[in-house]
Motif scaffolding. Structure first.
Motif, PDB file in Angstrom:
ATOM      1  N   GLU A  67       0.840  -1.195   0.000  1.00  3.45           N
ATOM      2  CA  GLU A  67       0.000   0.000   0.000  1.00  3.45           C
ATOM      3  C   GLU A  67       0.873   1.243   0.000  1.00  3.45           C
ATOM      4  N   ASN A  68       0.583   2.176  -0.878  1.00  3.67           N
ATOM      5  CA  ASN A  68       1.245   3.478  -0.855  1.00  3.67           C
ATOM      6  C   ASN A  68       0.414   4.429   0.000  1.00  3.67           C
ATOM      7  N   ILE A  69       1.101   5.159   0.879  1.00  3.99           N
ATOM      8  CA  ILE A  69       0.416   5.985   1.869  1.00  3.99           C
ATOM      9  C   ILE A  69       0.848   7.437   1.736  1.00  3.99           C
ATOM     10  N   TYR A  70      -0.143   8.318   1.696  1.00  2.00           N
ATOM     11  CA  TYR A  70       0.101   9.746   1.821  1.00  2.00           C
ATOM     12  C   TYR A  70      -0.065  10.103   3.286  1.00  2.00           C
ATOM     13  N   PHE A  71       0.983  10.725   3.865  1.00  2.00           N
ATOM     14  CA  PHE A  71       1.029  11.038   5.293  1.00  2.00           C
ATOM     15  C   PHE A  71       0.979  12.545   5.452  1.00  2.00           C
ATOM     16  N   GLY A  72      -0.197  13.055   5.790  1.00  2.00           N
ATOM     17  CA  GLY A  72      -0.397  14.501   5.828  1.00  2.00           C
ATOM     18  C   GLY A  72      -0.028  15.166   7.137  1.00  2.00           C
ATOM     19  N   GLU A  73       0.590  14.407   8.059  1.00  2.00           N
ATOM     20  CA  GLU A  73       0.899  14.957   9.379  1.00  2.00           C
ATOM     21  C   GLU A  73       2.247  15.665   9.434  1.00  2.00           C
ATOM     22  N   THR A  74       2.954  15.707   8.341  1.00  2.00           N
ATOM     23  CA  THR A  74       4.180  16.498   8.266  1.00  2.00           C
ATOM     24  C   THR A  74       4.268  17.099   6.868  1.00  2.00           C
ATOM     25  N   ALA A  75       4.989  18.192   6.767  1.00  2.78           N
ATOM     26  CA  ALA A  75       5.110  18.886   5.481  1.00  2.78           C
ATOM     27  C   ALA A  75       6.566  19.238   5.229  1.00  2.78           C
ATOM     28  N   ILE A  76       6.943  19.236   3.969  1.00  6.04           N
ATOM     29  CA  ILE A  76       8.268  19.703   3.578  1.00  6.04           C
ATOM     30  C   ILE A  76       8.115  20.760   2.495  1.00  6.04           C
ATOM     31  N   LEU A  77       9.144  21.536   2.341  1.00  3.80           N
ATOM     32  CA  LEU A  77       9.181  22.585   1.320  1.00  3.80           C
ATOM     33  C   LEU A  77       9.866  22.049   0.077  1.00  3.80           C
ATOM     34  N   HIS A  78       9.215  22.182  -1.065  1.00  2.00           N
ATOM     35  CA  HIS A  78       9.803  21.753  -2.340  1.00  2.00           C
ATOM     36  C   HIS A  78       9.766  22.933  -3.305  1.00  2.00           C
ATOM     37  N   PHE A  79      10.927  23.515  -3.539  1.00  2.00           N
ATOM     38  CA  PHE A  79      10.971  24.681  -4.423  1.00  2.00           C
ATOM     39  C   PHE A  79      10.587  24.316  -5.846  1.00  2.00           C
ATOM     40  N   LYS A  80      10.874  23.096  -6.262  1.00  2.00           N
ATOM     41  CA  LYS A  80      10.340  22.518  -7.493  1.00  2.00           C
ATOM     42  C   LYS A  80      10.930  23.131  -8.757  1.00  2.00           C
ATOM     43  N   GLY A  81      11.520  22.264  -9.556  1.00  5.69           N
ATOM     44  CA  GLY A  81      11.971  22.695 -10.871  1.00  5.69           C
ATOM     45  C   GLY A  81      13.322  23.353 -10.892  1.00  5.69           C
ATOM     46  N   GLU A  82      14.095  23.302  -9.775  1.00  7.70           N
ATOM     47  CA  GLU A  82      15.375  24.001  -9.757  1.00  7.70           C
ATOM     48  C   GLU A  82      16.428  23.310 -10.607  1.00  7.70           C
ATOM     49  N   SER A  83      16.294  22.010 -10.796  1.00 10.25           N
ATOM     50  CA  SER A  83      17.310  21.278 -11.547  1.00 10.25           C
ATOM     51  C   SER A  83      17.085  21.321 -13.053  1.00 10.25           C
ATOM     52  N   THR A  84      15.988  21.920 -13.479  1.00 11.03           N
ATOM     53  CA  THR A  84      15.730  21.977 -14.912  1.00 11.03           C
ATOM     54  C   THR A  84      14.853  23.172 -15.230  1.00 11.03           C
ATOM     55  N   LEU A  85      15.093  23.820 -16.330  1.00 15.69           N
ATOM     56  CA  LEU A  85      14.234  24.897 -16.794  1.00 15.69           C
ATOM     57  C   LEU A  85      13.045  24.322 -17.540  1.00 15.69           C
ATOM     58  N   LYS A  86      11.923  24.996 -17.477  1.00 21.28           N
ATOM     59  CA  LYS A  86      10.713  24.545 -18.163  1.00 21.28           C
ATOM     60  C   LYS A  86      10.751  25.029 -19.618  1.00 21.28           C
ATOM     61  N   ASP A  87      11.518  24.310 -20.457  1.00 20.66           N
ATOM     62  CA  ASP A  87      11.635  24.690 -21.853  1.00 20.66           C
ATOM     63  C   ASP A  87      11.173  23.529 -22.724  1.00 20.66           C
ATOM     64  N   LYS A  88      11.468  23.592 -24.026  1.00 18.28           N
ATOM     65  CA  LYS A  88      10.996  22.551 -24.929  1.00 18.28           C
ATOM     66  C   LYS A  88      11.680  21.215 -24.676  1.00 18.28           C
ATOM     67  N   ILE A  89      12.921  21.236 -24.189  1.00 18.37           N
ATOM     68  CA  ILE A  89      13.592  19.981 -23.831  1.00 18.37           C
ATOM     69  C   ILE A  89      12.857  19.325 -22.676  1.00 18.37           C
ATOM     70  N   TYR A  90      12.461  20.152 -21.704  1.00 16.87           N
ATOM     71  CA  TYR A  90      11.672  19.639 -20.588  1.00 16.87           C
ATOM     72  C   TYR A  90      10.385  18.997 -21.109  1.00 16.87           C
ATOM     73  N   ALA A  91       9.686  19.692 -21.995  1.00 10.89           N
ATOM     74  CA  ALA A  91       8.425  19.173 -22.516  1.00 10.89           C
ATOM     75  C   ALA A  91       8.625  17.840 -23.223  1.00 10.89           C
ATOM     76  N   LYS A  92       9.714  17.754 -23.997  1.00 12.68           N
ATOM     77  CA  LYS A  92       9.986  16.518 -24.730  1.00 12.68           C
ATOM     78  C   LYS A  92      10.244  15.365 -23.774  1.00 12.68           C
ATOM     79  N   ARG A  93      11.050  15.620 -22.737  1.00 14.58           N
ATOM     80  CA  ARG A  93      11.368  14.561 -21.770  1.00 14.58           C
ATOM     81  C   ARG A  93      10.137  14.155 -20.976  1.00 14.58           C
ATOM     82  N   PHE A  94       9.346  15.154 -20.555  1.00  8.51           N
ATOM     83  CA  PHE A  94       8.175  14.860 -19.742  1.00  8.51           C
ATOM     84  C   PHE A  94       7.181  13.998 -20.510  1.00  8.51           C
TER      85      PHE A  94
END
Length: 363
Positions: free
Chosen positions: A206-233
């Protein structure tokens, strides 16, 4: 050893330093290790780790192997009973691992456990909990109907079963990771977390989402949202679909058209107008001696900050859990932006949008 925290880094030296400082605080009372795998960064990430974190196990890859292989390399060195796969652009609370490991100890059938993620403006990230992206769900998501894509049966603070968890933060037993053969290296970047979550489900856990703690995720810092990103995604979407849902020619054509349509709609990220009117230094110290490159007013709570302020958290006097909670529960009508001055560091860091790389101010 109880826990191995595996962090895959690529050219985010300052975010990595902040992440490591938060992880160190979070494992202070645990039998744990930190493993940083560097995917041939061109910045001074590796030198920084060696200088400031000599106890961290550093693996310096001679090429960029991508997310799956990079993490698999790190896990191969791990000695912990549990693994945490963690992005370098994250900040964890001091009690995050203690809470999660206590929960997992009492629930032996857990496959992967994830938690609440917020972005650099304190907003909940819905990808923290997702449903299986079946062909129909994926097509709806591509066309802008994302309700079925996210696990909306749970609120952000709930705990319960979900299908898919996000690769920025995953905790699981190492024996389960090995059982399902880890991340699939057919994925270079994106889609690996979906694939691993699905493999763990198919293995009977079973995969569990545990909402009793939170972390900060700045998100996307390792890659720019460009056409290469779109192709890979979207390439990753195709890999996942072909591995798990390929059924007939009609569905193949529909999914292929949906992916193509999404690529054609891809737009370059727009610039975010921060509208910063003042800077507020949130600190518990009566005497702040570090000189900052802008005029500041010192405050001890967000209630003292005016609208459109940029709030700088003094990590020397405020713990990371308090930083995260302040961001989560801030008055959204005031439209604050946030930065962090990490403990014992000479820079201020933050990010206001997942579609842009963050800001680092050296001091």
């Amino acid at each position: 050893m109880k826990l191995s925290v595996v962090i895959l880094n690529y050219n985010v030296r300052y975010f990595l330093e902040l992440c490591l400082r938060s992880v160190q605080a979070a494992i202070a009372n645990l039998d744990a290790e930190i493993i940083v795998v560097d995917n041939q960064s061109s910045d001074d990430s590796c030198r920084m780790v060696k200088q400031f974190f000599p106890e961290v196990i550093l693996i310096e890859n001679k090429e960029n192997f991508g997310f799956s292989k990079g993490n698999n390399i790190g896990v191969a060195k791990a000695q912990g009973e549990y693994l945490c796969i963690l992005n370098p652009d994250t900040v964890v609370s001091e009690d995050t691992f203690i809470k999660i490991l206590a929960y997992m100890k009492n629930h032996i059938n857990i496959g992967i456990l994830g938690c609440q993620l917020i972005d650099g403006r304190g907003q909940f990230l819905p990808e923290s909990k997702r449903n299986i992206p079946s062909p129909l769900v994926s097509i709806k998501k591509i066309l802008g109907f994302s309700k079925a894509y996210y696990a909306n049966h749970l609120s952000p603070t709930d705990t319960g079963k979900v299908d898919i968890l996000v690769g920025a933060f995953m905790v699981l037993r190492k024996e389960i990771y090995d059982q399902v053969e880890g991340f699939d290296e057919d994925y270079f970047m994106y889609g690996e977390d979906i694939d691993l979550s699905y493999k763990v489900l198919k293995a009977g856990y079973e995969n569990i989402y545990f909402g009793e703690t939170a972390i900060l995720h700045f998100k996307g810092e390792s890659t720019l949202k460009d056409k290469i990103y779109a192709k890979r995604f979207h390439g990753a979407m195709q890999v996942f679909y072909n591995k798990h849902f390929k059924s007939n020619l009609v569905f193949d054509i529909i999914v292929w058209f949906g992916i193509l349509f999404s690529r054609l709609l891809f737009r370059n990220p727009s610039q975010i107008d921060q509208n910063v009117t003042s800077h507020k230094l949130m600190t518990k110290s009566l005497h702040f001696n570090t000189e900052l490159p802008f005029n500041i007013t010192t405050v001890q709570s967000l209630a003292e900050a005016s609208a459109h302020s940029q709030v700088v958290f003094d990590g020397n006097t405020i713990d990371y859990k308090s930083v995260i909670e302040c961001m989560m529960f801030s008055d959204k009508d005031k439209e604050f932006t946030f930065r962090i001055l990490p403990r014992n560091s000479k820079f201020i860091i933050g990010s206001d949008s997942a579609e842009q790389q963050g800001e680092v101010v050296l001091i």
